[in-house]
Enzyme design. Structure first.
Site, PDB file in Angstrom:
ATOM      1  N   CYS A  79      99.574  36.207  45.985  1.00  0.00           N
ATOM      2  CA  CYS A  79     100.788  36.017  46.792  1.00  0.00           C
ATOM      3  C   CYS A  79     101.681  34.919  46.186  1.00  0.00           C
ATOM      4  O   CYS A  79     102.300  35.138  45.156  1.00  0.00           O
ATOM      5  CB  CYS A  79     100.412  35.732  48.242  1.00  0.00           C
ATOM      6  SG  CYS A  79     101.747  36.091  49.395  1.00  0.00           S
ATOM      7  N   HIS A 167      96.934  40.056  49.964  1.00  0.00           N
ATOM      8  CA  HIS A 167      95.766  39.185  50.162  1.00  0.00           C
ATOM      9  C   HIS A 167      94.476  40.014  50.114  1.00  0.00           C
ATOM     10  O   HIS A 167      94.166  40.731  51.069  1.00  0.00           O
ATOM     11  CB  HIS A 167      95.874  38.455  51.509  1.00  0.00           C
ATOM     12  CG  HIS A 167      96.896  37.370  51.504  1.00  0.00           C
ATOM     13  ND1 HIS A 167      96.619  36.097  51.077  1.00  0.00           N
ATOM     14  CD2 HIS A 167      98.202  37.383  51.844  1.00  0.00           C
ATOM     15  CE1 HIS A 167      97.716  35.355  51.158  1.00  0.00           C
ATOM     16  NE2 HIS A 167      98.697  36.114  51.627  1.00  0.00           N
ATOM     17  N   GLU A 169      91.478  38.888  50.244  1.00  0.00           N
ATOM     18  CA  GLU A 169      90.397  38.219  50.969  1.00  0.00           C
ATOM     19  C   GLU A 169      90.316  38.582  52.439  1.00  0.00           C
ATOM     20  O   GLU A 169      89.302  38.336  53.090  1.00  0.00           O
ATOM     21  CB  GLU A 169      90.525  36.691  50.810  1.00  0.00           C
ATOM     22  CG  GLU A 169      91.696  36.051  51.548  1.00  0.00           C
ATOM     23  CD  GLU A 169      93.017  36.097  50.786  1.00  0.00           C
ATOM     24  OE1 GLU A 169      93.952  35.374  51.178  1.00  0.00           O
ATOM     25  OE2 GLU A 169      93.130  36.863  49.799  1.00  0.00           O
TER      26      GLU A 169
END
Length: 509
Positions: A79, A167, A169
């Protein structure tokens, strides 16, 4: 020194989550502020740049010199990290026409990119950004896009440098773990040997070297962190460790004796101290929450210090500090305004003039539990819900006295046992009963009553930073309410707290 992935933090709310996901792959990683990280050596296998609340276009946006990293080590920008790589190498970043936040469909456009090895051609990802990469440097090539974001991911030619605009994660990115595994295992070459067993072996060896024949004293709380820390120290130095478990009169029903017995069966050298009267005396007339916390903390230090001085030649104080506490104290924005004291031992090192040993300072909470299981910690301690340091002292709202604590202990015991019997306990992060400083009118038999109210609380969470109230079944609430009112004389009303954090906190005080 074992292999590691370095994560440079630019202040993203997701940075810890990146680290936790990499640890789940049995790869060791460390988080450092972008402007304060150690020199890189052969143990560093790769670097990840986190997201950020900043825009790279801000004049005060963090823009570190990455010349020692980029092109020398595998590098992944997430990001903000991706936008930083682009703008500092001749690309352009502009505000998005519409804020890109939420689910999106990622389409891989360059299947030769190793970051997307064995990843589906299209998959769901999670976006969270207000800017978009509008132009990439000439030696960058686009590897994935979404309908709204042309530069969804890129790779730098001739380098193992990658950027992704989403993202990986977060749970909503369906193949995020596969992408992270491609980076840390396939691209960085990490061997996935960071396991609970390897941590125990390595930590015990380090503790033996660090402590030698020195004596260590540790304050047990009955919780998982201090318990696992004590077992690691015990494995390293045996009888040179003395644990002190203080009964402040504010523990759950029968907890002092039950936990003490559990510790003794583990072979730990534990001193149990009943100091409840001292705590109650000092709490008389005190109703303000912060003053109660300070009273309980101060008395813990006094009692612990007195007991510790009975042991000759102690040189170290053991603490159950875990990795989020360490990260918090060296965050991007400097130490947070109020750093919580760990396990009620805040102030002890200064008072006792001891060196500190923290066997768990590299671990997240879920890793502490896995290490505890490896060490044979009993389930009643291993899976215990987090419990506040001041105990029931902050669950009796207003002034605390033995009578109110006894009422709360009885009601809480019925509630917690009920959660276990219904198979709900392990689905909940934290549960507890709160004694409210109000009385209400009730009817029992033909008599009017005027008794206390208790609130039941149950939340789900991963780290306690945010929490959602848990939807307990109506039949369970009905049974527990009925049992508390019938069995605990002095309580005639039960309510259920359906507030989430934020805006409410988990504890009421």
């Amino acid at each position: 020194m074992h292999q590691r992935i370095l994560i440079l933090d630019f202040g993203s709310q997701y940075t810890q989550l990146i680290a936790r996901r990499i640890r789940e792959l049995n790869v060791y990683c460390e988080i450092y502020p972008f402007n304060h990280y150690p020199s890189l050596d052969s143990s560093t296998k790769g670097v990840i740049l986190s997201g950020s609340p900043f825009s790279v276009r801000d004049t005060n946006a963090p823009k570190p010199d990455l010349s020692e990293i980029k092109g020398r080590y595998p590098l992944l920008g997430v990001c903000y990290g991706a936008q930083l790589l682009s703008i500092t190498n001749g690309g352009d970043v502009q505000p998005s026409k519409t804020r890109e936040y939420g689910r999106a469909t990622l389409k891989i456009v360059d299947k030769s990119c190793n970051l997307f090895s064995d990843i589906s051609d299209t998959s769901q990802v999670w976006m969270s950004h207000g800017d978009t990469i509008t132009a990439i440097p000439s030696n960058f090539r686009i590897t994935a896009s979404t309908d709204d974001v042309k530069v969804g991911a890129f790779e730098v030619s001739g380098e193992t440098t990658f950027g992704i605009q989403f993202h990986p994660e977060v749970y909503h990115t369906s193949e995020g773990m596969g992408i992270l595994k491609n980076f840390v295992v396939n691209i960085c070459g990490c061997s996935q040997t960071w396991t609970p067993a390897s941590f125990v072996e390595e930590t015990v060896g380090q503790l033996k070297q660090q402590l030698g024949n020195d004596k260590v004293v540790l304050g047990l709380s009955g919780g998982v962190d201090s318990s696992v820390a004590s077992l690691l120290l015990h494995k390293a130095i045996g009888k040179n460790l003395t644990c002190i478990f203080v009964d402040n009169g504010l523990l759950r029903k029968n907890e002092f004796s039950q936990v003490l017995d559990s510790y003794k069966t583990l072979g730990l050298n534990v001193i149990g101290v009943d100091a409840s009267q001292q705590f109650y005396d000092d709490l008389k007339g005190v109703s303000e929450p912060e003053l109660k916390r300070k009273s309980i903390g101060r008395n813990f230090i006094e009692v612990f210090d007195q007991e510790a001085h009975k042991i000759k030649d102690v040189k170290w104080l053991g603490q159950g500090t875990i990795y989020p506490d360490v990260i918090e104290s060296v965050s991007v924005n400097g130490p947070s305004a109020t750093i919580k004291s760990h396990h009620n031992v805040g102030g002890l090192p200064e008072k006792m003039k001891l060196k500190i040993v923290e066997p768990l300072r590299l671990l997240f909470k879920d890793e502490v539990r896995r290490v505890g299981k490896e060490l044979g910690l009993p389930p009643n301690i291993l899976n215990r819900h987090p419990f506040p340091g001041p105990g029931l002292g902050i669950r009796v709202l207003g002034e605390v006295n033995p009578e109110k604590v006894k009422l709360l202990q009885e009601a809480d015991h019925i509630y917690i046992q009920g959660l276990r019997e219904f198979g709900l306990y392990d689905k909940i992060w934290q549960a507890g009963t709160i004694l409210l400083p109000v009385q209400s009118v009730g009817v029992m038999g033909d008599e009017r009553t005027y008794e206390f109210v208790v609130a039941l609380r149950a939340v789900t969470s991963t780290d306690g930073m945010t929490a959602d109230w848990y939807p307990l079944p109506y039949d369970f609430l009905a049974k527990i309410s009925n049992e508390i009112i019938n069995k605990v004389k002095g309580i005639n009303r039960v309510v259920y707290d359906i507030s989430s954090k934020p805006p409410a906190t988990i504890e009421w005080e």
